[in-house]
Design an enzyme around this catalytic site. Structure first.
Site, PDB file in Angstrom:
ATOM      1  CE1 TYR A 153      -9.237 -33.731 -24.105  1.00  0.00           C
ATOM      2  CE2 TYR A 153      -9.116 -34.373 -26.410  1.00  0.00           C
ATOM      3  CZ  TYR A 153      -8.488 -33.948 -25.246  1.00  0.00           C
ATOM      4  OH  TYR A 153      -7.127 -33.736 -25.242  1.00  0.00           O
ATOM      5  CB  ALA A 155     -17.188 -29.401 -27.809  1.00  0.00           C
ATOM      6  CB  SER A 156     -13.448 -28.939 -23.967  1.00  0.00           C
ATOM      7  OG  SER A 156     -12.452 -29.937 -24.152  1.00  0.00           O
ATOM      8  CE  LYS A 157      -7.790 -30.403 -24.507  1.00  0.00           C
ATOM      9  NZ  LYS A 157      -6.918 -29.656 -23.592  1.00  0.00           N
TER      10      LYS A 157
HETATM   11  N1  LIG Z   1      -2.462 -37.551 -24.013  1.00  0.00           N
HETATM   12  C1  LIG Z   1      -2.811 -37.133 -25.209  1.00  0.00           C
HETATM   13  O1  LIG Z   1      -2.850 -37.891 -26.190  1.00  0.00           O
HETATM   14  C2  LIG Z   1      -3.171 -35.680 -25.437  1.00  0.00           C
HETATM   15  C3  LIG Z   1      -3.333 -35.262 -26.749  1.00  0.00           C
HETATM   16  C4  LIG Z   1      -3.664 -33.936 -26.995  1.00  0.00           C
HETATM   17  C5  LIG Z   1      -3.821 -33.070 -25.939  1.00  0.00           C
HETATM   18  N2  LIG Z   1      -3.670 -33.515 -24.667  1.00  0.00           N
HETATM   19  C6  LIG Z   1      -3.851 -32.555 -23.586  1.00  0.00           C
HETATM   20  O2  LIG Z   1      -2.680 -32.507 -22.807  1.00  0.00           O
HETATM   21  C7  LIG Z   1      -3.006 -32.129 -21.471  1.00  0.00           C
HETATM   22  C8  LIG Z   1      -2.392 -33.119 -20.501  1.00  0.00           C
HETATM   23  O3  LIG Z   1      -2.989 -34.382 -20.743  1.00  0.00           O
HETATM   24  P1  LIG Z   1      -2.320 -35.765 -20.315  1.00  0.00           P
HETATM   25  O4  LIG Z   1      -2.483 -36.686 -21.477  1.00  0.00           O
HETATM   26  O5  LIG Z   1      -1.001 -35.537 -19.731  1.00  0.00           O
HETATM   27  O6  LIG Z   1      -3.380 -36.230 -19.224  1.00  0.00           O
HETATM   28  P2  LIG Z   1      -3.193 -36.904 -17.780  1.00  0.00           P
HETATM   29  O7  LIG Z   1      -2.042 -37.812 -17.768  1.00  0.00           O
HETATM   30  O8  LIG Z   1      -4.543 -37.427 -17.443  1.00  0.00           O
HETATM   31  O9  LIG Z   1      -2.836 -35.652 -16.863  1.00  0.00           O
HETATM   32  C9  LIG Z   1      -3.783 -34.643 -16.673  1.00  0.00           C
HETATM   33  C10 LIG Z   1      -3.231 -33.673 -15.651  1.00  0.00           C
HETATM   34  O10 LIG Z   1      -4.218 -32.647 -15.458  1.00  0.00           O
HETATM   35  C11 LIG Z   1      -4.450 -32.517 -14.064  1.00  0.00           C
HETATM   36  N3  LIG Z   1      -5.819 -32.050 -13.834  1.00  0.00           N
HETATM   37  C12 LIG Z   1      -6.972 -32.595 -14.272  1.00  0.00           C
HETATM   38  N4  LIG Z   1      -8.015 -31.880 -13.813  1.00  0.00           N
HETATM   39  C13 LIG Z   1      -7.500 -30.865 -13.070  1.00  0.00           C
HETATM   40  C14 LIG Z   1      -8.066 -29.807 -12.324  1.00  0.00           C
HETATM   41  N5  LIG Z   1      -9.396 -29.622 -12.244  1.00  0.00           N
HETATM   42  N6  LIG Z   1      -7.229 -28.966 -11.687  1.00  0.00           N
HETATM   43  C15 LIG Z   1      -5.886 -29.124 -11.744  1.00  0.00           C
HETATM   44  N7  LIG Z   1      -5.289 -30.109 -12.429  1.00  0.00           N
HETATM   45  C16 LIG Z   1      -6.104 -30.974 -13.077  1.00  0.00           C
HETATM   46  C17 LIG Z   1      -4.181 -33.894 -13.479  1.00  0.00           C
HETATM   47  O11 LIG Z   1      -3.779 -33.794 -12.129  1.00  0.00           O
HETATM   48  P3  LIG Z   1      -4.706 -34.042 -10.856  1.00  0.00           P
HETATM   49  O12 LIG Z   1      -5.622 -35.171 -11.176  1.00  0.00           O
HETATM   50  O13 LIG Z   1      -3.706 -34.325  -9.793  1.00  0.00           O
HETATM   51  O14 LIG Z   1      -5.416 -32.752 -10.633  1.00  0.00           O
HETATM   52  C18 LIG Z   1      -2.971 -34.325 -14.308  1.00  0.00           C
HETATM   53  O15 LIG Z   1      -1.800 -33.802 -13.763  1.00  0.00           O
HETATM   54  C19 LIG Z   1      -4.530 -32.074 -21.419  1.00  0.00           C
HETATM   55  O16 LIG Z   1      -4.978 -30.758 -21.581  1.00  0.00           O
HETATM   56  C20 LIG Z   1      -4.942 -32.912 -22.597  1.00  0.00           C
HETATM   57  O17 LIG Z   1      -6.223 -32.580 -23.067  1.00  0.00           O
HETATM   58  C21 LIG Z   1      -3.348 -34.805 -24.388  1.00  0.00           C
END
Ligand SMILES: NC(=O)c1ccc[n+]([C@@H]2O[C@H](COP(=O)([O-])OP(=O)(O)OC[C@H]3O[C@@H](n4cnc5c(N)ncnc54)[C@H](OP(=O)(O)O)[C@@H]3O)[C@@H](O)[C@H]2O)c1
Length: 259
Positions: A153, A155-157
Site C-alpha cells: 500500500y 509503495a503504491s501511494k
Molecule cells: N481511509 C483512510 O484512512 C485513507 C487514508 C489515506 C488515503 N486513503 C485513500 O482514500 C481512497 C478511498 O479510500 P476509503 O478509505 O474510502 O476506502 P473504501 O471505503 O474501501 O472505499 C474504496 C472505494 O474504492 C472503490 N474501488 C476499489 N477498487 C476499485 C476498482 N478496481 N475500480 C473501481 N473502484 C474501486 C470501492 O468501490 P467498489 O468496491 O464498489 O469498486 C470503494 O468505493 C483510497 O485511495 C485510499 O487509499 C484512505
C-alpha cells in the site's frame, strides 16, 4: 473555483471517502458521474443524491481496466458533452504476510491505486489540453515511509504521489491542474480491518468537507489532519534505526534483540 455546472467524475464513489465526497459535491450544483465496481451500492448512492441533484449518474467501472476507463470517459462525454474534473479516489489496501507472501495482492493494489489513476490521465489529457481541467488524485500520508505489513500500500501511494507531483508541473502550461490529496486515518471500510492504533482517526464526512474546500481553493496538496501531517514529516526525517523500532512497535512486530 466555483463548481456549479462543472462535470466531475469520481472513482470509488460506492463507499468511504468517495461516497461522502459525492454527497458534498452534489450540493454544489455540479454534474457528477459516480464510478465504482459494486452496482447495488452505486445505485443506492445515485438514488440518494438524485433527490438533491438530478445531474448525478452512476456507471460501473473497474479502474484497473484500461478498457473500462476508456468506456466510462466516453459515456460521460456523451452524457454531459465535456468533463472538467476527475477525482481519482478508488483504492484498495491489503496486509502483507511473510508466511504467505502473495504477489497477486501487489497486482491488485498497483493496478487499482496506480494504474487506476494513470488510465484517467491517458483518457483525459487530450480534452483537458483543449479546454483546461483538473485531476484530483487521492494518495495518502502513508506515502513517505514503508510501514511493515502495509508495504504494498505504502509503495503504491508513494508511486501515485510522485506521479501526481510530476504531472502537476508538466501539465501546468496547458492549464491543467493536478491536486494531490493526502489524508491521515479516515474511518471507512478500508481502515475498519486495521488491527493497529490509528491516531487522529477522522470521520469520512469531515474528510470529504476538507477535500472539497481544498478543491475549491485549488490547493496543490490537500493534507490532513495537521497532527498526522506533522507526524508524517517527523517520521520521514527520522533516522532509519529509530524508524525501524517505532514502526515495529506500532505494527506489533518483535525485532530480534540488538537490531
Ligand atoms: N481511509 C483512510 O484512512 C485513507 C487514508 C489515506 C488515503 N486513503 C485513500 O482514500 C481512497 C478511498 O479510500 P476509503 O478509505 O474510502 O476506502 P473504501 O471505503 O474501501 O472505499 C474504496 C472505494 O474504492 C472503490 N474501488 C476499489 N477498487 C476499485 C476498482 N478496481 N475500480 C473501481 N473502484 C474501486 C470501492 O468501490 P467498489 O468496491 O464498489 O469498486 C470503494 O468505493 C483510497 O485511495 C485510499 O487509499 C484512505
Amino acid at each position: 473555483m466555483n463548481l456549479k455546472d462543472k462535470v466531475i467524475l469520481i472513482t470509488g464513489a460506492s463507499g468511504g471517502i468517495g461516497r461522502e465526497l459525492a454527497k458534498v459535491l452534489a450540493k454544489e450544483e455540479c454534474k457528477i458521474v459516480l464510478l465504482a465496481r459494486r452496482g447495488p451500492e452505486l445505485i443506492s448512492i445515485e438514488s440518494e443524491l438524485k433527490l438533491i441533484n438530478p445531474d448525478v449518474f452512476a456507471m460501473k467501472c473497474d479502474v484497473s481496466s484500461r478498457q473500462n476507463v476508456k468506456a466510462v470517459v466516453h459515456l460521460s462525454r456523451e452524457l454531459f458533452k465535456k468533463i472538467d474534473i476527475a477525482i481519482l479516489n478508488a483504492g484498495v489496501s491489503f496486509k502483507t504476510d511473510p508466511n504467505n507472501f502473495d504477489s497477486t495482492l501487489a497486482e491488485e493494489i498497483f493496478d487499482t491505486n496506480v494504474l487506476g489513476v494513470i488510465y484517467f490521465f491517458e483518457e483525459l489529457i487530450p480534452e483537458f489540453k483543449k479546454n483546461g481541467g483538473m485531476f484530483v488524485g487521492i494518495s495518502s500520508l502513508a506515502d513517505g515511509r514503508g510501514f511493515p505489513k502495509s508495504g504494498l500500500y505504502c509503495a503504491s501511494k508513494a508511486a501515485v504521489t510522485l506521479f501526481l507531483e510530476s504531472q502537476r508541473i508538466e501539465l501546468k502550461p496547458f492549464n491543467i491542474k493536478v491536486l494531490t490529496v493526502k489524508p491521515g486515518f479516515v474511518r471507512t471500510a478500508m481502515t475498519a480491518k486495521n488491527e493497529f492504533k490509528m491516531p487522529f482517526l477522522m470521520d469520512a464526512e469531515k474528510a470529504a468537507k476538507i477535500i472539497l474546500k481544498g478543491i475549491k481553493k485549488e490547493k496543490r496538496i490537500i493534507q490532513f489532519p495537521w497532527q498526522t501531517v506533522l507526524g508524517a514529516k517527523i517520521l520521514k526525517l527520522m533516522p532509519d534505526f529509530l524508524f525501524d523500532k517505532f514502526a515495529a512497535k506500532q505494527r506489533k512486530i518483535t525485532l530480534p534483540k540488538g537490531r
